[in-house]
Design a protein around this motif. Structure first.
Motif, PDB file in Angstrom:
ATOM      1  N   SER A 305      56.089  77.195  41.972  1.00  0.00           N
ATOM      2  CA  SER A 305      57.482  77.949  41.599  1.00  0.00           C
ATOM      3  C   SER A 305      58.262  77.255  40.284  1.00  0.00           C
ATOM      4  CB  SER A 305      58.301  78.055  42.779  1.00  0.00           C
ATOM      5  OG  SER A 305      58.808  76.706  43.141  1.00  0.00           O
ATOM      6  N   GLU A 306      58.860  78.109  39.648  1.00  0.00           N
ATOM      7  CA  GLU A 306      59.664  77.648  38.598  1.00  0.00           C
ATOM      8  C   GLU A 306      60.334  76.462  39.042  1.00  0.00           C
ATOM      9  OE1 GLU A 306      62.017  80.753  36.885  1.00  0.00           O
ATOM     10  OE2 GLU A 306      60.263  81.845  36.234  1.00  0.00           O
ATOM     11  N   ASP A 307      61.016  76.444  40.426  1.00  0.00           N
ATOM     12  CA  ASP A 307      61.957  75.351  40.657  1.00  0.00           C
ATOM     13  C   ASP A 307      61.157  74.085  40.772  1.00  0.00           C
ATOM     14  OD1 ASP A 307      63.968  77.022  40.893  1.00  0.00           O
ATOM     15  OD2 ASP A 307      64.049  77.066  42.964  1.00  0.00           O
ATOM     16  N   ALA A 308      59.762  74.128  41.403  1.00  0.00           N
ATOM     17  CA  ALA A 308      58.787  72.995  41.541  1.00  0.00           C
ATOM     18  C   ALA A 308      58.629  72.475  40.123  1.00  0.00           C
ATOM     19  CB  ALA A 308      57.610  73.417  42.180  1.00  0.00           C
ATOM     20  N   ALA A 379      64.852  70.502  48.738  1.00  0.00           N
ATOM     21  CA  ALA A 379      65.077  71.993  48.906  1.00  0.00           C
ATOM     22  C   ALA A 379      63.534  72.666  48.906  1.00  0.00           C
ATOM     23  CB  ALA A 379      65.694  72.871  47.678  1.00  0.00           C
ATOM     24  N   LEU A 380      62.645  71.902  48.345  1.00  0.00           N
ATOM     25  CA  LEU A 380      61.052  72.108  48.260  1.00  0.00           C
ATOM     26  C   LEU A 380      60.600  71.656  49.600  1.00  0.00           C
ATOM     27  CD1 LEU A 380      60.717  71.869  44.445  1.00  0.00           C
ATOM     28  CD2 LEU A 380      60.718  74.001  45.825  1.00  0.00           C
ATOM     29  N   LEU A 404      55.792  74.717  47.338  1.00  0.00           N
ATOM     30  CA  LEU A 404      55.752  74.867  46.075  1.00  0.00           C
ATOM     31  C   LEU A 404      56.041  75.980  45.275  1.00  0.00           C
ATOM     32  CD1 LEU A 404      52.261  72.813  44.777  1.00  0.00           C
ATOM     33  CD2 LEU A 404      54.718  72.170  44.557  1.00  0.00           C
ATOM     34  N   ALA A 405      55.913  77.217  46.352  1.00  0.00           N
ATOM     35  CA  ALA A 405      56.282  78.450  45.965  1.00  0.00           C
ATOM     36  C   ALA A 405      57.391  79.043  46.703  1.00  0.00           C
ATOM     37  CB  ALA A 405      55.029  79.516  46.573  1.00  0.00           C
ATOM     38  N   THR A 406      58.427  78.200  47.141  1.00  0.00           N
ATOM     39  CA  THR A 406      59.510  78.432  47.785  1.00  0.00           C
ATOM     40  C   THR A 406      60.686  78.561  46.935  1.00  0.00           C
ATOM     41  OG1 THR A 406      59.911  76.108  48.518  1.00  0.00           O
ATOM     42  CG2 THR A 406      58.686  77.377  50.062  1.00  0.00           C
ATOM     43  N   VAL A 409      62.013  82.028  44.315  1.00  0.00           N
ATOM     44  CA  VAL A 409      61.378  82.589  42.900  1.00  0.00           C
ATOM     45  C   VAL A 409      60.087  82.866  43.172  1.00  0.00           C
ATOM     46  CG1 VAL A 409      63.285  81.134  41.543  1.00  0.00           C
ATOM     47  CG2 VAL A 409      61.052  80.281  42.149  1.00  0.00           C
ATOM     48  N   PRO A 410      59.725  83.793  42.172  1.00  0.00           N
ATOM     49  CA  PRO A 410      58.342  84.059  42.252  1.00  0.00           C
ATOM     50  C   PRO A 410      57.466  82.845  41.811  1.00  0.00           C
ATOM     51  CG  PRO A 410      59.511  85.770  40.986  1.00  0.00           C
ATOM     52  CD  PRO A 410      60.277  84.660  41.235  1.00  0.00           C
TER      53      PRO A 410
END
Length: 417
Positions: A305-308, A379-380, A404-406, A409-410
């Motif tokens: 994800s973008e956050d990761a 958060a991840l 990783l995909a949480t 976000v897409p």
């Protein structure tokens, strides 16, 4: 048909109310069909009571569909309440009440919306109205007293049930809105706290700049002033002071570059994945820092994800910044890797003599930057750890591949954007 049942915050899925309304309208159409078949079976030239009943129900179905469509496009308020009350009145006038059948789902939904749009008292009054309407209907067709009472009570009880559904719906909706408002207040408080922490960090940085660069500039001024004063009688001494000023100016320039790079690292906006990490590392090499990057394996080949990705980018930036500003490092090594369970990033930097004296062995107390990284990692489902191990500081970040995909976000493959 409406797309949501909630005036604010959409406390229930958007498809729930339209599905209920469509079901209720289908039930009304089936009730009209029953009357139409019964009327056709009786025959006759002139419209009978059953003919009037099925035509009334069919007209009511169309009118209610239009009314609910208009209601969905209105903001919560008196207008919605008027439309919901109108739907209930249309149902009462069209079918006359008193007969339990396919019109019951529409009646229950209409009562629930009266409570949602007007209030519980209106719902209870509407339930009483249904009971009275049932009694009047059975009186008109000549039913006996027992039948009148039983049907009136049945409609009143069903009406109360519909009002209760509306009350629960309204309460859940209100609770959700209150929770959303509380979360918004919490977010604003967190933003305020973040701004205060950032202001404190800027003030601390300003003090450090004053103490380091200000001192060097003062030395430069003193050297040049001395050289100017003794230039004629001691040329060699003046040249020595000018050389000292030149050296001090060069040191001040390196110090300024270090601060600029630490506070705003250069990064190629088109770089992704490992290229982005390499670009950040390259930007810090301009400060005199020796930065090496070793990729045991490519963590970006997994869906991330973008956050990761942003966490990994921020970790590299924070690790290099701390190595410069606090550890006064000369060498830093960035290592990335992954396994089936985790993605890992590790940043190892050496310490100068002063940093070795001030930093304790073991885990380091987190500052604002490390706390921010830890919050992102938590958060991840991951973790962040900064520790001194001998003459080195190691910053390590681990993220489980399941996280990783949480973060809402897409998921996507590639690097930080």
């Amino acid at each position: 048909m409406p797309s949501s049942s909630a005036p604010h915050g959409r406390p229930v899925p958007a498809w729930v109310l339209p599905a209920l309304q469509i079901t209720a309208l289908l039930c009304l159409a089936l009730r009209a069909g029953q009357y139409a078949l019964a009327a056709d079976a009786t025959g006759g030239v002139f419209p009978t009571r059953l003919d009037i009943a099925w035509m009334s129900l069919l007209a009511a179905t169309v009118l209610i569909a239009l009314t609910w469509t208009v209601r969905a496009r209105l903001a919560p308020g008196a207008a919605r309440g008027v439309l919901s009350a109108a739907v209930l009145l249309i149902l009462v006038l069209a079918d006359g009440g008193g007969h339990l059948g396919f019109d019951i789902p529409a009646l229950l939904l209409a009562l629930a919306l009266v409570v949602v749009d007007i209030g519980p008292v209106a719902g209870l009054l509407a339930a009483l109205l249904l009971g009275i309407d049932a009694a009047v209907g059975h009186v008109q067709i000549g039913s006996d007293a027992a039948t009148i009472v039983i049907n009136a009570l049945a409609l009143a009880v069903l009406g109360t049930f519909g009002a209760a559904i509306g009350a629960l719906w309204h309460g859940y909706q209100q609770t959700t809105e209150d929770l959303a408002a509380a979360m918004e207040r919490q977010r604003r408080m967190a933003d305020t706290q973040k701004e205060l922490v950032l202001a404190e960090e800027r003030a601390r940085s300003a003090r450090e700049l004053h103490d380091t660069l200000g001192h060097r500039l003062t030395l430069i001024g003193m050297s040049l002033e001395y050289a100017e004063r003794v230039g004629e009688r001691d040329p060699s001494g003046a040249r020595a002071e000018i050389a000292t000023a030149r050296t001090t100016a060069a040191e001040a320039m390196v110090e300024m570059r270090t601060w600029v790079r630490a506070l705003s690292p250069v990064r190629d906006p088109d770089a992704t994945g490992l290229l982005a990490i390499n670009a950040i590392a390259e930007s810090f090499r301009g400060t005199g820092l020796e930065v090496s990057v070793a990729h045991a394996s490519d963590p970006f080949v997994v869906t991330m994800s973008e956050d990761a990705e942003l966490l990994l980018y921020r970790a590299v930036q924070e690790g290099l910044t701390n190595a410069l500003r606090h550890g006064r490092a000369r060498r830093v090594c960035i290592t990335t890797g992954r396994s089936e369970q985790t993605v890992r990033l590790e940043i190892t930097s050496d310490l100068d003599a002063a940093a070795r004296e001030s930093l304790p062995e073991g885990p380091l107390a987190p500052g604002f930057g490390l706390r921010g990284l830890a919050e992102r990692a938590t958060a991840l489902g991951g973790s962040v750890q900064a520790r001194r191990a001998g003459d080195e500081v190691v910053l390590s970040i681990e993220i489980p591949t399941a996280g990783l995909a949480t973060a809402g976000v897409p998921a996507q493959k590639g690097g930080v954007r």
